[in-house]
Design an enzyme around this catalytic site. Structure first.
Site, PDB file in Angstrom:
ATOM      1  N   TYR A 150       0.842  -1.208   0.000  1.00 17.25           N
ATOM      2  CA  TYR A 150       0.000   0.000   0.000  1.00 17.25           C
ATOM      3  C   TYR A 150       0.880   1.263   0.000  1.00 17.25           C
ATOM      4  O   TYR A 150       0.682   2.186  -0.816  1.00 17.25           O
ATOM      5  CB  TYR A 150      -0.907  -0.033   1.234  1.00 17.25           C
ATOM      6  CG  TYR A 150      -1.894   1.090   1.330  1.00 17.25           C
ATOM      7  CD1 TYR A 150      -3.104   1.040   0.642  1.00 17.25           C
ATOM      8  CD2 TYR A 150      -1.638   2.215   2.115  1.00 17.25           C
ATOM      9  CE1 TYR A 150      -4.027   2.073   0.736  1.00 17.25           C
ATOM     10  CE2 TYR A 150      -2.544   3.252   2.214  1.00 17.25           C
ATOM     11  CZ  TYR A 150      -3.737   3.172   1.529  1.00 17.25           C
ATOM     12  OH  TYR A 150      -4.648   4.201   1.625  1.00 17.25           O
ATOM     13  N   LYS A 174       1.097   4.071  -2.970  1.00 23.01           N
ATOM     14  CA  LYS A 174       0.698   5.467  -2.741  1.00 23.01           C
ATOM     15  C   LYS A 174       1.878   6.431  -2.913  1.00 23.01           C
ATOM     16  O   LYS A 174       1.699   7.586  -3.310  1.00 23.01           O
ATOM     17  CB  LYS A 174       0.074   5.613  -1.344  1.00 23.01           C
ATOM     18  CG  LYS A 174      -1.250   4.848  -1.181  1.00 23.01           C
ATOM     19  CD  LYS A 174      -2.328   5.354  -2.125  1.00 23.01           C
ATOM     20  CE  LYS A 174      -3.694   4.759  -1.813  1.00 23.01           C
ATOM     21  NZ  LYS A 174      -4.734   5.256  -2.723  1.00 23.01           N
TER      22      LYS A 174
HETATM   23  P1  NAD Z   1     -13.365   2.282   1.095  1.00 22.96           P
HETATM   24  O1  NAD Z   1     -12.869   0.898   1.173  1.00 22.96           O
HETATM   25  O2  NAD Z   1     -14.493   2.704   1.940  1.00 22.96           O
HETATM   26  O3  NAD Z   1     -13.689   2.690  -0.400  1.00 22.96           O
HETATM   27  C1  NAD Z   1     -12.891   2.301  -1.476  1.00 22.96           C
HETATM   28  C2  NAD Z   1     -13.748   2.264  -2.696  1.00 22.96           C
HETATM   29  O4  NAD Z   1     -12.957   1.846  -3.812  1.00 22.96           O
HETATM   30  C3  NAD Z   1     -14.882   1.269  -2.552  1.00 22.96           C
HETATM   31  O5  NAD Z   1     -16.068   1.832  -3.063  1.00 22.96           O
HETATM   32  C4  NAD Z   1     -14.420   0.104  -3.409  1.00 22.96           C
HETATM   33  O6  NAD Z   1     -15.487  -0.648  -3.939  1.00 22.96           O
HETATM   34  C5  NAD Z   1     -13.661   0.829  -4.496  1.00 22.96           C
HETATM   35  N1  NAD Z   1     -12.742  -0.048  -5.196  1.00 22.96           N
HETATM   36  C6  NAD Z   1     -11.864  -0.930  -4.662  1.00 22.96           C
HETATM   37  N2  NAD Z   1     -11.223  -1.581  -5.632  1.00 22.96           N
HETATM   38  C7  NAD Z   1     -11.691  -1.116  -6.804  1.00 22.96           C
HETATM   39  C8  NAD Z   1     -11.403  -1.390  -8.152  1.00 22.96           C
HETATM   40  N3  NAD Z   1     -10.516  -2.331  -8.485  1.00 22.96           N
HETATM   41  N4  NAD Z   1     -12.084  -0.713  -9.124  1.00 22.96           N
HETATM   42  C9  NAD Z   1     -13.002   0.219  -8.800  1.00 22.96           C
HETATM   43  N5  NAD Z   1     -13.310   0.518  -7.525  1.00 22.96           N
HETATM   44  C10 NAD Z   1     -12.662  -0.139  -6.541  1.00 22.96           C
HETATM   45  O7  NAD Z   1     -12.086   3.172   1.405  1.00 22.96           O
HETATM   46  P2  NAD Z   1     -11.865   4.756   1.518  1.00 22.96           P
HETATM   47  O8  NAD Z   1     -11.270   4.970   2.845  1.00 22.96           O
HETATM   48  O9  NAD Z   1     -13.054   5.524   1.102  1.00 22.96           O
HETATM   49  O10 NAD Z   1     -10.682   4.915   0.447  1.00 22.96           O
HETATM   50  C11 NAD Z   1     -10.763   5.748  -0.692  1.00 22.96           C
HETATM   51  C12 NAD Z   1      -9.340   6.105  -1.111  1.00 22.96           C
HETATM   52  O11 NAD Z   1      -8.720   6.861  -0.084  1.00 22.96           O
HETATM   53  C13 NAD Z   1      -8.446   4.897  -1.356  1.00 22.96           C
HETATM   54  O12 NAD Z   1      -7.602   5.127  -2.458  1.00 22.96           O
HETATM   55  C14 NAD Z   1      -7.625   4.830  -0.097  1.00 22.96           C
HETATM   56  O13 NAD Z   1      -6.396   4.192  -0.296  1.00 22.96           O
HETATM   57  C15 NAD Z   1      -7.479   6.302   0.218  1.00 22.96           C
HETATM   58  N6  NAD Z   1      -7.130   6.586   1.607  1.00 22.96           N
HETATM   59  C16 NAD Z   1      -7.972   6.245   2.614  1.00 22.96           C
HETATM   60  C17 NAD Z   1      -7.597   6.529   3.925  1.00 22.96           C
HETATM   61  C18 NAD Z   1      -8.466   6.187   5.101  1.00 22.96           C
HETATM   62  O14 NAD Z   1      -8.005   6.346   6.226  1.00 22.96           O
HETATM   63  N7  NAD Z   1      -9.688   5.745   4.918  1.00 22.96           N
HETATM   64  C19 NAD Z   1      -6.370   7.153   4.178  1.00 22.96           C
HETATM   65  C20 NAD Z   1      -5.550   7.481   3.119  1.00 22.96           C
HETATM   66  C21 NAD Z   1      -5.932   7.204   1.832  1.00 22.96           C
END
Ligand code: NAD
Length: 251
Positions: free
Chosen positions: A163, A167
């Site tokens: 991850y 990123k």
């Molecule tokens: P989440 O798991 O709630 O949502 C992720 C979404 O991406 C889901 O709707 C999932 O179905 C979709 N997804 C996964 N694989 C996919 C694919 N192959 N094709 C299309 N869609 C796909 O997570 P989130 O926290 O909302 O994360 C959103 C983004 O933010 C991600 O890139 C994550 O890495 C990033 N992020 C999240 C956090 C956190 O703390 N939640 C922190 C830093 C970065």
């Protein structure tokens, strides 16, 4: 009742694609764009019901929305998604590369499958969406691309080397794309969230982790998806026309 409000928002007449927008940060971002006037392409890879629910919420705001089922790691599915978007809305003004996954394991125990699965979605998935959208933006000499990275890509993330590497790679991608595309009127920026309350971070409900991480956060709370959405909207707006190649930490 559906009420169409026009001439009010920063994104009136704009078309936005948000990957992974069935829930979490993507959903909050899709809804925030719609509230400010945009038509939105909602993307899910599997959870069609979640995607349809977001589409209905956007339509209830009086905006256009379609659901595009596509795994961002699959080049052909991404091409089809962007073609559908253009057939339906005629253009894409903003691409938000939000879809992402995590699969935890210490580096020395990680399998090739765990590595590939995360890099395929978090990094190659961004490249696939980028490749499908950018030629159309270049023709129009206009566009905004926002990549959702993570503080893990800057600081590292124990137990998640796949991850963190994906990123961090995304930040190098972000910088390079911005440098190449500036002359075509396309801005490319990234947001690096800290810990945001979504399904991805269910583990913060475990008191031991919750207390440990909270003690390191000056604001004394975890982030909400809306805390990220507002920064994405800023970067996609005209207010950010002279910002490119940057990463904003929201943590
Ligand atoms: P989440 O798991 O709630 O949502 C992720 C979404 O991406 C889901 O709707 C999932 O179905 C979709 N997804 C996964 N694989 C996919 C694919 N192959 N094709 C299309 N869609 C796909 O997570 P989130 O926290 O909302 O994360 C959103 C983004 O933010 C991600 O890139 C994550 O890495 C990033 N992020 C999240 C956090 C956190 O703390 N939640 C922190 C830093 C970065």
């Amino acid at each position: 009742m559906r009420i169409k409000v026009t001439g009010m928002g920063r994104f009136d007449g704009k078309v936005v694609v948000v990957t992974g927008s069935g829930r979490g940060i993507g959903r909050a971002t899709a809804l925030a764009f719609a509230r400010e006037g945009a038509d939105v392409v909602v993307n899910v890879s599997k959870s069609v019901d979640e995607g349809n629910a977001v589409v209905e919420e956007i339509k209830a705001l009086g905006r256009g929305a379609i659901m595009a089922k596509a795994d961002v790691a699959n080049e052909a599915e991404v091409e089809k998604m962007i073609k559908t978007a253009i057939d339906h809305f005629r253009k894409v003004d903003v691409l938000v590369n939000n879809a992402g996954i995590g699969i935890s394991s210490m580096s020395y125990k990680m399998t090739k499958e765990q590595w590939d699965a995360v890099v395929d979605v978090n990094l190659t998935g961004v490249f696939n969406c980028f490749r499908a959208v950018v030629p159309r933006m270049m023709e129009r000499r206009s566009g905004k691309i926002i990549n959702i990275s993570s503080v893990a890509g800057i600081d590292g993330f124990i137990g998640n080397i796949n991850y963190a590497a994906s990123k961090g790679g995304l930040l190098a991608f972000n910088r390079t794309a911005a440098t190449e595309l500036g002359r075509y009127g396309i801005n490319v920026n990234a947001v690096a969230p800290g810990i945001i309350e979504t399904q991805m971070t269910e583990w913060i409900k475990i008191p031991k982790y919750r207390d440990m991480y909270l003690s390191r956060i000056p604001l004394g709370r975890f982030g909400k998806p809306e805390d990220i959405a507002s920064v994405v909207l800023f970067l996609a707006s005209e207010e950010a026309n002279y910002i490119t190649g940057q990463v904003i930490r929201v943590d």
